[in-house]
Design an enzyme around this catalytic site. Structure first.
Site, PDB file in Angstrom:
ATOM      1  N   ASP A 101     -92.169   5.813 -10.555  1.00  0.00           N
ATOM      2  CA  ASP A 101     -93.241   6.294 -11.436  1.00  0.00           C
ATOM      3  C   ASP A 101     -94.577   6.378 -10.708  1.00  0.00           C
ATOM      4  OD1 ASP A 101     -92.444   5.956 -14.724  1.00  0.00           O
ATOM      5  OD2 ASP A 101     -91.110   5.076 -13.227  1.00  0.00           O
ATOM      6  N   ASP A 107     -91.583   4.314  -4.215  1.00  0.00           N
ATOM      7  CA  ASP A 107     -91.624   3.867  -5.592  1.00  0.00           C
ATOM      8  C   ASP A 107     -91.246   5.070  -6.466  1.00  0.00           C
ATOM      9  OD1 ASP A 107     -92.281   2.338  -7.908  1.00  0.00           O
ATOM     10  OD2 ASP A 107     -94.267   3.251  -7.925  1.00  0.00           O
TER      11      ASP A 107
END
Length: 426
Positions: free
Chosen positions: A170, A168
């Site tokens: 953030d 992922d």
């Protein structure tokens, strides 16, 4: 994407929410194994052996003996759970998972891609976190989450190995809303994976059709790869960026100013994804947009609506943050509305809380990870690790990645660095 506040909140909430958390390697869309269940198993030896009335400086030899005994009790419990998982895997292989003892104890248990070496993982984390020496604080959700991460890494290292690691963006690679700058320590770890011949995919909700936008977010990594004198072209080709959960694929391109180039969909689309009709996509996004507007009106949210090619969402128009409760309410309302529609029943989508916005994307990260696996020649789920920070069953876009790979749940970019170092050291 999510805020540090939201991560910390999710890791500290009571059992009514904690019961939504799951073992990292399961692929069931329902709750597989409850971390609260494991906490309950560990609570008994903690209560019996904690001796909270003792003073640390008094009876130190006795306290050391108690800690050793508590360590042994915890290890025995993790051994029992490890054996239950192994038995469940055996029943999976015999096409009879419903007959396993674990299924009887935890009816919602899903499928496991690899064994979990829980005893060794516990011993490793106990040496780091001194879990068995604590007398006032019982084994926590965080303790068990990290033990499961370590157990999953051991499971990969000792059985299948790792060919693909997806991340992922953030809170996983960089702070929420930030970018991957050249001083980020995760860059060296990602480059180490590539130099070792492993593939890397950054699977993000950010849905840009322009490679330059991703270059802005990943500049530190892409520049470091470009400038590296050790890395071969074949190793550089091991990096891809999957945007919009599962909608836009970019590969490293040494000749491009943005260091990335767009990959035509026909080169990576899964067979099932080819059946997604543009009319259905438009209809689903129309329903989602209508629901988002209704929520914004009902909750008096200071937001604007943003419609993209494969997504729709709301984001704040004023400085400041939208409350977590309002974001979660919006996610659940939109998710329920779309799920009950005819098009929502035949087209996969992901509604998620981005920390200060809410978006609905076509597809989800399970499709994104699977597309990366296909692009790199058909890498198996058991040889894939997805690293992310959102594993709540609602409003979290890493949750579905469990359907396509083993996973590790981290709570900060620093934990990602620690996880990759741990993987390297196994």
């Amino acid at each position: 994407m999510t805020t540090r506040y939201r991560v910390e909140y999710a890791l500290k909430v009571g059992s009514h929410l904690c019961r939504q958390f799951m073992l990292t390697c399961s692929v069931s869309p329902s709750r597989p194994i409850d971390i609260e269940w494991i906490k309950g198993l560990l609570a008994v030896p903690f209560v019996l052996h904690s001796q909270p009335t003792a003073v640390y400086k008094e009876h130190s030899e006795n306290l050391i003996a108690v800690a050793a005994d508590t360590h042994q009790r915890y290890a025995e419990i993790f051994r029992d759970v490890e054996m239950l998982i192994r038995d469940h895997i055996t029943h999976q292989e015999d096409d009879a998972p419903g007959k396993s003892k674990l299924k009887l104890l935890v009816p919602t248990v899903g499928t496991f891609f690899t064994p979990l070496y829980l005893v060794d993982a516990f011993r490793h984390q106990d040496a780091q976190r001194f879990i068995s020496r604590r007398r006032f604080v019982a084994p926590s959700f965080n303790d068990i989450r990290l033990i499961l991460n370590s157990a999953q890494l051991l499971g990969l290292a000792r059985t299948t190995g790792v060919d693909l690691v997806t991340f992922d963006g953030d809170v996983t690679l960089y702070d929420d809303g930030a970018c991957l700058t050249d001083d980020n320590p995760v860059i060296l770890r990602i480059m180490r994976l590539l130099l070792q011949g492993q593939k890397v995919g950054i699977v993000t909700a950010a849905g840009y059709t322009d490679a330059a936008k991703y270059y802005e977010r990943l500049k530190g990594l892409l520049d470091a790869m470009y400038e590296s004198t050790e890395m071969t072209d074949a190793q550089r080709a091991g990096l891809v960026v999957m945007g919009g959960e599962s909608n836009f694929l970019f590969r490293y391109d040494h000749a491009s100013p943005s260091k990335l180039s767009y990959v035509p969909r026909e080169e990576w689309l899964l067979e099932e994804m080819k059946t997604w009709q543009e009319g259905d996509i438009t209809q689903l996004l129309d329903i989602a947009e209508s629901s988002l507007r209704a929520c914004a009106s009902n909750l008096n949210l200071p937001v604007a609506v943003l419609r993209k090619d494969r997504a729709v969402g709301v984001y704040p128009t004023e400085r400041g943050r939208i409350s977590r409760e309002q974001l979660e309410e919006t996610v659940l309302v939109v998710q329920n509305t779309v799920e009950r529609s005819e098009v929502g029943a035949r087209l996969p989508f992901c509604a998620f809380n981005g920390g200060n916005d809410v978006f609905v994307d076509i597809g989800d990260k399970s499709w994104g990870v699977r597309a990366c696996q296909r692009y790199f020649g058909g890498i198996e789920p058991a040889r894939t690790l997805h690293v992310g920070d959102q594993f709540l069953s609602a409003g979290a876009n890493d949750f579905k990645a469990r359907l396509a790979s083993t996973t590790a749940w981290i709570a900060s970019p620093a934990e990602t660095v620690q996880l990759l170092d741990e993987l390297q050291g196994i």
